[in-house]
Design a protein around this motif. Structure first.
Motif, PDB file in Angstrom:
ATOM      1  N   LYS A 173       0.782  -1.171  -0.342  1.00  0.00           N
ATOM      2  CA  LYS A 173      -0.262   0.145   0.290  1.00  0.00           C
ATOM      3  C   LYS A 173       0.560   1.296   0.068  1.00  0.00           C
ATOM      4  CE  LYS A 173      -4.309  -1.742   2.289  1.00  0.00           C
ATOM      5  NZ  LYS A 173      -5.029  -1.336   1.213  1.00  0.00           N
ATOM      6  N   PRO A 174       0.063   2.592  -0.410  1.00  0.00           N
ATOM      7  CA  PRO A 174       1.808   3.240  -0.563  1.00  0.00           C
ATOM      8  C   PRO A 174       1.745   4.097   0.873  1.00  0.00           C
ATOM      9  CG  PRO A 174      -0.609   3.453  -2.125  1.00  0.00           C
ATOM     10  CD  PRO A 174      -0.656   2.520  -1.250  1.00  0.00           C
ATOM     11  N   GLU A 175       0.701   3.964   1.725  1.00  0.00           N
ATOM     12  CA  GLU A 175       1.011   4.316   3.144  1.00  0.00           C
ATOM     13  C   GLU A 175       1.542   3.639   3.801  1.00  0.00           C
ATOM     14  OE1 GLU A 175      -3.288   2.173   3.491  1.00  0.00           O
ATOM     15  OE2 GLU A 175      -2.024   3.464   2.028  1.00  0.00           O
ATOM     16  N   ASN A 176       1.993   2.280   3.464  1.00  0.00           N
ATOM     17  CA  ASN A 176       3.308   1.576   3.800  1.00  0.00           C
ATOM     18  C   ASN A 176       4.506   1.918   3.559  1.00  0.00           C
ATOM     19  OD1 ASN A 176       1.607   0.801   6.182  1.00  0.00           O
ATOM     20  ND2 ASN A 176       0.844  -1.167   4.788  1.00  0.00           N
ATOM     21  N   ILE A 177       4.707   2.646   2.653  1.00  0.00           N
ATOM     22  CA  ILE A 177       6.010   3.021   1.547  1.00  0.00           C
ATOM     23  C   ILE A 177       6.849   4.001   2.603  1.00  0.00           C
ATOM     24  CG2 ILE A 177       7.346   4.125  -0.244  1.00  0.00           C
ATOM     25  CD1 ILE A 177       5.328   2.037  -1.817  1.00  0.00           C
TER      26      ILE A 177
ATOM     27  N   THR B 216      -3.174  16.295   0.344  1.00  0.00           N
ATOM     28  CA  THR B 216      -4.689  16.206   0.596  1.00  0.00           C
ATOM     29  C   THR B 216      -5.405  16.291   2.094  1.00  0.00           C
ATOM     30  OG1 THR B 216      -4.396  14.075   1.348  1.00  0.00           O
ATOM     31  CG2 THR B 216      -4.947  14.135  -0.604  1.00  0.00           C
ATOM     32  N   GLY B 217      -4.314  16.943   2.819  1.00  0.00           N
ATOM     33  CA  GLY B 217      -5.019  17.856   4.136  1.00  0.00           C
ATOM     34  C   GLY B 217      -4.090  16.704   4.652  1.00  0.00           C
ATOM     35  N   ASN B 218      -4.078  15.372   5.135  1.00  0.00           N
ATOM     36  CA  ASN B 218      -4.311  14.078   5.852  1.00  0.00           C
ATOM     37  C   ASN B 218      -2.979  14.034   5.039  1.00  0.00           C
ATOM     38  OD1 ASN B 218      -6.011  14.435   7.525  1.00  0.00           O
ATOM     39  ND2 ASN B 218      -7.345  13.149   6.057  1.00  0.00           N
TER      40      ASN B 218
ATOM     41  N   LYS C 120       3.832   4.219  -6.308  1.00  0.00           N
ATOM     42  CA  LYS C 120       3.357   5.295  -5.159  1.00  0.00           C
ATOM     43  C   LYS C 120       3.060   5.063  -3.651  1.00  0.00           C
ATOM     44  CE  LYS C 120      -0.425   5.134  -8.660  1.00  0.00           C
ATOM     45  NZ  LYS C 120      -2.432   4.385  -9.504  1.00  0.00           N
ATOM     46  N   ALA C 121       3.565   6.176  -3.543  1.00  0.00           N
ATOM     47  CA  ALA C 121       3.851   6.232  -1.578  1.00  0.00           C
ATOM     48  C   ALA C 121       2.681   7.505  -1.086  1.00  0.00           C
ATOM     49  CB  ALA C 121       5.139   7.048  -1.919  1.00  0.00           C
ATOM     50  N   SER C 122       2.416   7.277  -0.633  1.00  0.00           N
ATOM     51  CA  SER C 122       1.648   8.645   0.996  1.00  0.00           C
ATOM     52  C   SER C 122       2.295   8.525   2.025  1.00  0.00           C
ATOM     53  CB  SER C 122      -0.091   7.598   0.901  1.00  0.00           C
ATOM     54  OG  SER C 122      -0.660   8.244   1.705  1.00  0.00           O
ATOM     55  N   VAL C 123       2.484  10.120   2.393  1.00  0.00           N
ATOM     56  CA  VAL C 123       3.587  10.117   3.079  1.00  0.00           C
ATOM     57  C   VAL C 123       2.668  10.954   4.385  1.00  0.00           C
ATOM     58  CG1 VAL C 123       5.416  11.791   4.163  1.00  0.00           C
ATOM     59  CG2 VAL C 123       5.934  10.546   2.453  1.00  0.00           C
ATOM     60  N   SER C 124       2.339  10.612   6.122  1.00  0.00           N
ATOM     61  CA  SER C 124       1.077  11.233   6.757  1.00  0.00           C
ATOM     62  C   SER C 124       1.342  12.717   6.863  1.00  0.00           C
ATOM     63  CB  SER C 124       1.151  10.200   7.844  1.00  0.00           C
ATOM     64  OG  SER C 124       0.334  11.452   8.559  1.00  0.00           O
ATOM     65  N   GLY C 125       0.554  13.862   6.896  1.00  0.00           N
ATOM     66  CA  GLY C 125       1.107  14.830   7.415  1.00  0.00           C
ATOM     67  C   GLY C 125       1.672  16.067   5.521  1.00  0.00           C
TER      68      GLY C 125
END
Length: 366
Positions: A288-292, A317-319, A334-339
């Protein structure tokens, strides 16, 4: 007393088009089962056959031991909540809820008591004299729920009931619906294309695509051990690498990617089920992108599953901040970083796929 539902080899054809293809589901009494999939996958058609507004081309549907697929709709004892609520605009809240009871010709005092009980369950007792036009979307949906459960149906069917609500109200109604199911215990079948709804509400999920059930299991099984790449992608996985297992070290699989030549190490001890693995098996690695883990490009990190990338698009995106990036070998990640995160387009960086965050899917050739 809750009712079990058995869907046995059910097929629905419209001319040459197959909307449902030999669907088999065993739904236990009291379960909350979501039919999850993209638009056009056949989930609403399947719900319509359970309700009785669509004929079955082949197969059978049972409620407990009763063959209901040959019983007319008004004798199936099913409650239905539609996407557009379908409230009678000329009736008050209490009259909408009482409609099914009046059709059953129950005594007036009993109807009043049952309507009050249902409205209290959905927190609408103080608005019983209002008309649908005087209610918000969320309030109308509560009335629709009350109307469906007041008749105490054997099975409750819900066709994307939250899709017309805004994001905040949708989240609130998810919690309300979960509490309501716990209170009444009616076997519930819920159609949705929203993986969050399915994962948060359901005891079981049937993921559908092109009229076929791709996987049927608990939310944890679907989330941690998707049965194939379609299921994985639909519940939020990305970054797929197809390869072959070349070594097994305890619970660590060593996988050689066939397209880019990468060697991936994956810890499969976290995955649901008791799968066995063999050297030479064809598998798909995904994360998942958020786990990268995204790291600056000035120092090369050590360890397995590290890739040098060039940052492409970024989207705050805000979050979280979402990134699209690419390795030298043109593997798109694809990656997603918190904040908030400020890796600029064109910046060199490194990404790490943690071993225990990778999910491995067995695939068959062809």
């Amino acid at each position: 007393m809750s009712t079990s539902v058995k869907i046995e080899n059910v097929t629905k054809r419209f001319g040459n088009f197959v909307a449902n293809d030999h669907v088999n589901l065993n739904i236990e009494a009291g379960d909350f089962v979501s039919l999850l999939g993209p638009s056009g996958c056949g989930k609403t058609t399947l719900l319509s056959m359970i309700l009785g507004v669509q004929d079955i081309t082949e197969g059978k549907i049972y409620f407990d031991d009763t063959l209901v697929s040959e019983i007319p709709i008004h004798k199936r004892d099913v409650g239905m909540v539609f996407q557009n609520y379908a409230l009678f605009p000329h009736m008050t809240v209490e009259d909408n809820v009482a409609f099914g009871l009046k059709m059953r010709k129950l005594p007036k005092e009993q109807i009043t008591s049952m309507v009050t009980e249902a409205l209290e369950m959905v927190h609408m007792q103080d608005l019983r004299k209002r008309f649908p036009r005087e209610l918000s979307g969320g309030q109308q949906q509560r009335v629709a729920f009350a109307r469906a459960i007041v008749v105490k149906p054997r099975v409750l069917l819900l066709d994307e009931p939250l899709s017309n609500l805004d994001a905040k109200l949708r989240e609130e109604m998810r919690f309300e619906l979960k509490k309501l199911h716990k209170m009444v215990g009616i076997t519930t079948i819920y159609v949705t294309h929203d993986q969050i709804e399915a994962l948060s509400l359901s005891t079981k999920i049937a993921v559908m695509n092109k009229g076929v059930v791709q996987q049927y299991g608990t939310p944890l099984e679907i989330f941690l051990t998707p049965g194939n790449p379609f299921v994985a992608e639909f519940v939020g996985y990305a970054n797929f690498l197809k390869g072959k297992i070349i070594d097994i070290r305890d619970q660590i699989l060593v996988i050689k990617d066939e397209k880019y030549g990468y060697t991936i190490e994956a810890d499969v001890s976290h995955m649901a089920g008791n799968q066995t693995w063999q050297v030479g098996e064809n598998v798909m690695s995904t994360i998942k992108p958020e786990n990268i883990v995204l790291m600056p490009g000035d120092v090369t990190p050590a360890g397995a599953n590290v890739f040098e990338v060039m940052i492409g698009l970024n989207d705050y995106t805000g979050n979280a901040t979402r990134y699209e990036m690419e390795t030298k070998e043109k593997f798109e990640i694809k990656a997603s970083v918190s904040g908030y995160s400020d890796y600029a387009t064109g910046t060199k960086a490194y990404v790490h796929f943690p071993k225990d965050k990778l999910t491995i899917i067995k695939i068959s050739e062809g």
